[in-house]
Enzyme design. Structure first.
Site, PDB file in Angstrom:
ATOM      1  N   HIS A 139       0.814  -1.207   0.000  1.00  0.00           N
ATOM      2  CA  HIS A 139       0.000   0.000   0.000  1.00  0.00           C
ATOM      3  C   HIS A 139       0.855   1.267   0.000  1.00  0.00           C
ATOM      4  O   HIS A 139       0.587   2.190   0.768  1.00  0.00           O
ATOM      5  CB  HIS A 139      -0.914   0.020   1.232  1.00  0.00           C
ATOM      6  CG  HIS A 139      -1.895  -1.105   1.286  1.00  0.00           C
ATOM      7  ND1 HIS A 139      -2.483  -1.532   2.453  1.00  0.00           N
ATOM      8  CD2 HIS A 139      -2.393  -1.900   0.318  1.00  0.00           C
ATOM      9  CE1 HIS A 139      -3.309  -2.537   2.192  1.00  0.00           C
ATOM     10  NE2 HIS A 139      -3.268  -2.792   0.916  1.00  0.00           N
TER      11      HIS A 139
ATOM     12  N   HIS B 164      -6.889  -0.608   3.421  1.00  0.00           N
ATOM     13  CA  HIS B 164      -6.414  -0.955   2.076  1.00  0.00           C
ATOM     14  C   HIS B 164      -6.840   0.222   1.206  1.00  0.00           C
ATOM     15  O   HIS B 164      -7.981   0.687   1.298  1.00  0.00           O
ATOM     16  CB  HIS B 164      -7.066  -2.243   1.596  1.00  0.00           C
ATOM     17  CG  HIS B 164      -6.765  -3.410   2.494  1.00  0.00           C
ATOM     18  ND1 HIS B 164      -6.073  -4.505   2.070  1.00  0.00           N
ATOM     19  CD2 HIS B 164      -7.063  -3.625   3.791  1.00  0.00           C
ATOM     20  CE1 HIS B 164      -5.945  -5.359   3.076  1.00  0.00           C
ATOM     21  NE2 HIS B 164      -6.543  -4.853   4.126  1.00  0.00           N
TER      22      HIS B 164
HETATM   23  C1  LIG Z   1      -0.219  -7.406  -4.760  1.00  0.00           C
HETATM   24  C2  LIG Z   1      -1.052  -6.235  -4.324  1.00  0.00           C
HETATM   25  C3  LIG Z   1      -2.161  -6.448  -3.517  1.00  0.00           C
HETATM   26  C4  LIG Z   1      -2.939  -5.368  -3.116  1.00  0.00           C
HETATM   27  N1  LIG Z   1      -4.085  -5.613  -2.420  1.00  0.00           N
HETATM   28  C5  LIG Z   1      -4.935  -4.591  -2.194  1.00  0.00           C
HETATM   29  C6  LIG Z   1      -6.214  -4.829  -1.623  1.00  0.00           C
HETATM   30  O1  LIG Z   1      -6.603  -5.971  -1.335  1.00  0.00           O
HETATM   31  N2  LIG Z   1      -7.029  -3.759  -1.420  1.00  0.00           N
HETATM   32  C7  LIG Z   1      -6.630  -2.485  -1.734  1.00  0.00           C
HETATM   33  O2  LIG Z   1      -7.386  -1.560  -1.481  1.00  0.00           O
HETATM   34  N3  LIG Z   1      -5.441  -2.240  -2.270  1.00  0.00           N
HETATM   35  C8  LIG Z   1      -4.596  -3.258  -2.533  1.00  0.00           C
HETATM   36  N4  LIG Z   1      -3.412  -3.005  -3.150  1.00  0.00           N
HETATM   37  C9  LIG Z   1      -3.052  -1.600  -3.449  1.00  0.00           C
HETATM   38  C10 LIG Z   1      -3.836  -0.979  -4.610  1.00  0.00           C
HETATM   39  O3  LIG Z   1      -4.042  -1.895  -5.649  1.00  0.00           O
HETATM   40  C11 LIG Z   1      -3.022   0.229  -5.103  1.00  0.00           C
HETATM   41  O4  LIG Z   1      -2.884   1.111  -4.023  1.00  0.00           O
HETATM   42  C12 LIG Z   1      -3.673   0.977  -6.241  1.00  0.00           C
HETATM   43  O5  LIG Z   1      -3.912   0.134  -7.335  1.00  0.00           O
HETATM   44  C13 LIG Z   1      -2.751   2.103  -6.668  1.00  0.00           C
HETATM   45  O6  LIG Z   1      -3.368   2.821  -7.705  1.00  0.00           O
HETATM   46  P1  LIG Z   1      -2.511   3.869  -8.557  1.00  0.00           P
HETATM   47  O7  LIG Z   1      -3.390   4.455  -9.589  1.00  0.00           O
HETATM   48  O8  LIG Z   1      -1.815   4.775  -7.620  1.00  0.00           O
HETATM   49  O9  LIG Z   1      -1.361   3.006  -9.232  1.00  0.00           O
HETATM   50  P2  LIG Z   1      -1.396   1.638  -9.999  1.00  0.00           P
HETATM   51  O10 LIG Z   1      -2.721   0.984  -9.879  1.00  0.00           O
HETATM   52  O11 LIG Z   1      -0.225   0.852  -9.538  1.00  0.00           O
HETATM   53  O12 LIG Z   1      -1.218   2.073 -11.513  1.00  0.00           O
HETATM   54  C14 LIG Z   1      -0.075   2.695 -12.028  1.00  0.00           C
HETATM   55  C15 LIG Z   1      -0.003   2.343 -13.508  1.00  0.00           C
HETATM   56  O13 LIG Z   1       0.987   3.155 -14.117  1.00  0.00           O
HETATM   57  C16 LIG Z   1       1.773   2.370 -14.965  1.00  0.00           C
HETATM   58  N5  LIG Z   1       3.091   2.973 -15.084  1.00  0.00           N
HETATM   59  C17 LIG Z   1       4.013   3.144 -14.105  1.00  0.00           C
HETATM   60  N6  LIG Z   1       5.118   3.731 -14.595  1.00  0.00           N
HETATM   61  C18 LIG Z   1       4.888   3.949 -15.918  1.00  0.00           C
HETATM   62  C19 LIG Z   1       5.658   4.518 -16.961  1.00  0.00           C
HETATM   63  N7  LIG Z   1       6.903   4.984 -16.751  1.00  0.00           N
HETATM   64  N8  LIG Z   1       5.113   4.582 -18.198  1.00  0.00           N
HETATM   65  C20 LIG Z   1       3.858   4.110 -18.437  1.00  0.00           C
HETATM   66  N9  LIG Z   1       3.086   3.547 -17.472  1.00  0.00           N
HETATM   67  C21 LIG Z   1       3.600   3.476 -16.224  1.00  0.00           C
HETATM   68  C22 LIG Z   1       1.812   1.023 -14.270  1.00  0.00           C
HETATM   69  O14 LIG Z   1       2.193  -0.017 -15.148  1.00  0.00           O
HETATM   70  C23 LIG Z   1       0.400   0.899 -13.743  1.00  0.00           C
HETATM   71  O15 LIG Z   1      -0.464   0.310 -14.667  1.00  0.00           O
HETATM   72  C24 LIG Z   1      -2.586  -4.061  -3.526  1.00  0.00           C
HETATM   73  C25 LIG Z   1      -1.471  -3.845  -4.326  1.00  0.00           C
HETATM   74  C26 LIG Z   1      -0.706  -4.914  -4.744  1.00  0.00           C
HETATM   75  C27 LIG Z   1       0.485  -4.650  -5.626  1.00  0.00           C
END
Ligand SMILES: Cc1cc2nc3c(=O)[nH]c(=O)nc-3n(C[C@H](O)[C@H](O)[C@H](O)COP(=O)(O)OP(=O)(O)OC[C@H]3O[C@@H](n4cnc5c(N)ncnc54)[C@H](O)[C@@H]3O)c2cc1C
Ligand SMILES: *[C@@H]1O[C@H](CO)[C@@H](O)[C@H](O)[C@H]1NC(C)=O
Ligand SMILES: *[C@@H]1O[C@H](CO)[C@@H](O)[C@H](O)[C@H]1NC(C)=O
Ligand SMILES: *[C@@H]1O[C@H](CO)[C@@H](O)[C@H](O)[C@H]1NC(C)=O
Ligand SMILES: *[C@@H]1O[C@H](CO)[C@@H](O)[C@H](O)[C@H]1NC(C)=O
Ligand SMILES: *[C@@H]1O[C@H](CO)[C@@H](O)[C@H](O)[C@H]1NC(C)=O
Ligand SMILES: *[C@@H]1O[C@H](CO)[C@@H](O)[C@H](O)[C@H]1NC(C)=O
Ligand SMILES: *[C@@H]1O[C@H](CO)[C@@H](O)[C@H](O)[C@H]1NC(C)=O
Length: 602
Positions: free
Chosen positions: A537, A581
């Protein structure tokens, strides 16, 4: 877990699943092949932030949007649709950035896997799907720190509702008393449901303990009310037994729109200045490439670039662009563009450990170690979307506080957001699971995960080098403060009291492995330092702060301070980590961000 066997059997259901996916339209894999180079909005990253924004902005047919995502399409990735196999989607897979932390000095210098989704939907396509909003205090603290009331619980509440659709669990059991429908959205596109496969012997004992030890472990009908303390049934982003993600709920429904282009397999290397407004740089240029040897391609936004690469990807891209601590950036040979020293700082994540007990039951999921059993559950899921595979691991959760009169608070300030915010979490799991130990070859088990919900340690994401295709240096600084190790020990001791209730007397046979030897404070600390892992997280690395302070990275409208044309919408903008989460709050924040952006250009 029966990793190998699921992978083998999956081939037989491939055709079946293929019929579900509806992806088509403007999906590109080569940046050179896009017909145009200028869009109204360019979104970097198709995770939760990026997918929600892409969907909402393209509701207006007069704007066009490009989404650039480094990872693969989720379309044919059958495993991402089966809730129970979530643990197989990380840490080192075709769906992930295969990150590893630097040695964690308060955890005996261990490095830890630090997966992030690298696929449409981002981490929401690989996460454990638990859907928890956090407390009123978590958001009111953010509103207070940013001096912007519109980030308070009350202001954000409509966006929690907007993002979700509460649907029946896969087994359609009566959910009365397990969730309060009045607290939920019913028209959103993200499915949220209670677990659809119960374990009466195990779940029943958890609930029984809330009656027997009600003072310490009260039952909470719906922990998504803003008042999460207690023990209650897990809500997950699952509908009809399948994962609901930012990709399935937000991107797929928008794919038919002619004003949305999606470029996958393409890594953004940096953000580029395209002009100057007054004395502020305009940052509407984006450079990207499919791989280190490909020539980079540039795109430009006429309105805004929205950076949604997540808590690791976003600071990585900013630093590579020269946005961060100018001294540190310059030392790596990158030309400084904007001096914002807090970029990458303030990384905070939930540390988590687990321990298991050998139990007097055969109704645990440990029988998945027999290939025939795993295959049967898979067939059941494929045929009817019922059975064990419809849920993530953990039908009940606890959110609890260390008592106010604990001696801990004589020594340390309380890092929690307020009296309704938990210090720690339990996840009750009806079988053996561990992030740090191999599964035993025989026996039936139960596992309790214990996580620190309000840690006070702060780490950082920094550059290892100037190569956009190499990993940044990730330091979550787990357990580096005295509070964190003390609080973790208090949490584990609370879990021991939980299993000491009479509900477990004829169930638990013995503690498993090293857990059996742990009794003194020193032994607890050692067990914790040896086994702490990330709950995955991470947040806080491009933190939001009040408009008129020099600290932080973005203003309360999520615009990067000191620049024009660049906004951040992802987990990096949290100034504090919600005691939950984090995905539920991200969906809400992204929904609100979409409204802010639309309003600014109305
Ligand atoms: C294994 C795991 C289990 C989890 N379990 C839970 C849960 O049960 N419940 C919960 O609430 N949260 C959970 N989380 C956390 C939650 O999924 C994340 O906090 C959330 O998805 C983050 O959203 P975001 O938009 O910040 O980033 P992300 O969803 O990580 O998206 C970022 C995106 O940007 C892309 N990206 C990054 N760098 C670049 C680049 N240079 N060029 C192009 N694209 C790029 C990535 O590939 C990705 O697709 C979990 C996370 C993981 C990894
Ligand atoms: C991560 O590791 C997996 C498995 O080895 C591999 O398929 C994938 O390409 C790797 N991802 C990255 C970004 O290197
Ligand atoms: C961790 O590594 C540091 C630096 O190498 C060293 O000083 C320290 O003693 C190590 N700690 C443990 C517990 O091994
Ligand atoms: C920037 O980095 C340098 C070198 O690490 C450090 O000395 C300085 O304190 C940092 N500046 C700020 C404002 O944090
Ligand atoms: C597992 O098998 C070993 C070897 O047969 C045996 O000694 C042990 O008691 C078994 N443990 C359980 C929990 O059944
Ligand atoms: C377990 O319960 C017994 C009886 O209720 C009590 O005497 C004992 O102190 C408890 N142990 C722990 C670790 O809470
Ligand atoms: C195991 O459970 C049965 C009832 O299901 C009970 O009779 C037996 O005493 C239990 N064994 C232990 C070791 O608690
Ligand atoms: C965001 O807020 C800051 C600080 O109040 C302001 O300077 C900036 O113009 C705003 N940006 C947008 C795009 O509204």
């Amino acid at each position: 877990m029966a990793r190998k066997h699921v992978h083998i059997s999956i081939i037989s259901i491939f055709t079946f699943i293929g019929a579900i996916a509806t992806v088509s339209g403007h999906m590109y894999t080569d940046p050179a092949s896009l017909p145009i180079k200028t869009y109204d909005y360019i979104i970097i990253g198709a995770g939760i932030g990026g997918s929600v924004i892409a969907n909402r902005l393209t509701e207006d047919t007069n704007v066009n949007v490009l989404v650039i995502e480094a990872g693969i399409s989720n379309e044919d990735e059958v495993l991402t649709r089966i809730p129970f196999v979530a643990p197989q989607l990380s840490p080192y897979t075709p769906y992930t950035w295969n990150y590893t932390t630097i040695p964690q000095k308060a955890c005996n210098n261990r490095t830890m896997p630090f997966p992030r989704g690298r696929i449409l939907g981002g981490s929401s396509s690989i996460n454990f799907m638990m859907h928890t909003r956090g407390s009123v205090d978590d958001f009111d603290r953010i509103a207070c720190a940013t001096m912007d009331e519109s980030w308070s619980w009350t202001s954000l509440f409509p966006y929690f509702l907007k993002s979700e659709m509460l649907v029946p669990p896969a087994d359609e059991h009566d959910t009365a008393g397990q969730v309060d429908p009045a607290l939920h959205g019913h028209l959103g596109s993200l499915f949220v449901s209670l677990s659809g496969y119960s374990f009466p012997g195990f779940d029943g004992r958890v609930v029984k303990t809330t009656k027997e030890l009600e003072l310490e472990f009260p039952f909470n009908t719906d922990m998504n009310s803003g008042y999460p303390l207690g023990i209650g049934y897990t809500q997950s982003t699952i509908g009809s037994g399948e994962r609901s993600s930012a990709a399935t709920a937000y991107l797929e429904p928008a794919l038919e729109r002619p004003n949305l282009d999606i470029l996958i397999h393409t890594t953004v290397t940096n953000i580029v200045q395209t002009g100057i407004a007054g004395h502020l740089p305009i940052l509407r240029g984006v450079r990207c490439a499919t791989d280190p040897s490909a020539s980079p391609v540039s795109f430009e936004a006429s309105r805004e670039v929205i950076l949604s690469a997540g808590a690791i990807g976003t600071p990585h891209i900013l630093l590579l662009s020269g946005i961060g601590n100018s001294t540190e950036i310059g030392a790596l040979g990158i030309e400084p563009l904007l001096d914002i020293p807090d970029v990458g700082r303030n990384l905070v994540d939930h540390p988590i450990i687990s321990f298991s007990y050998l139990v007097n039951s055969t109704a645990t999921f440990d029988d998945l170690r027999f290939p025939g059993v795993a295959a049967e559950y898979l067939t059941q899921w494929q045929d009817t979307k019922t059975g064990l595979y419809v849920d993530g691991p953990g039908n009940l959760l606890a959110w609890l506080r260390i008592p106010d009169d604990s001696p801990i608070f004589n020594l340390h300030f309380d890092p929690s957001a307020g009296p309704h915010s938990p210090h720690f979490e339990f996840i009750f799991t009806n079988g053996f699971v561990s992030f740090t130990e191999p599964s035993p070859p025989n026996g039936s088990y139960m596992t309790i995960f214990v996580a620190l919900a309000s840690p006070s340690s702060r780490g950082a994401v920094t550059l290892e080098n100037a190569d956009p295709f190499s990993a940044p240096r990730i330091d979550p600084a787990f357990l580096e403060t005295d509070f964190d190790i003390h609080a973790m020990r208090a949490a584990v001791q609370s879990a021991k009291r939980f299993v000491n209730s009479s509900a477990w007397a004829d169930y638990i046979i013995a503690p498993h492995g090293a857990w059996a030897e742990v009794t003194t404070d020193d032994e607890f600390d050692q067990y914790i330092r040896d086994r702490t892992a990330s709950e995955w997280h991470p947040v806080g690395t491009a933190a939001m702060s009040a408009c008129d302070t020099g600290a932080g990275v973005v203003s309360p409208n999520l615009s990067v301070k000191g620049a024009v044309g660049l906004r951040i919408v992802d987990a990096s903008i949290f100034p504090f980590l919600p005691a939950a989460h984090v995905q539920a709050s991200l969906y809400a924040i992204a929904e609100r961000a979409a409204d802010i952006i639309k309003y600014d250009y109305a």
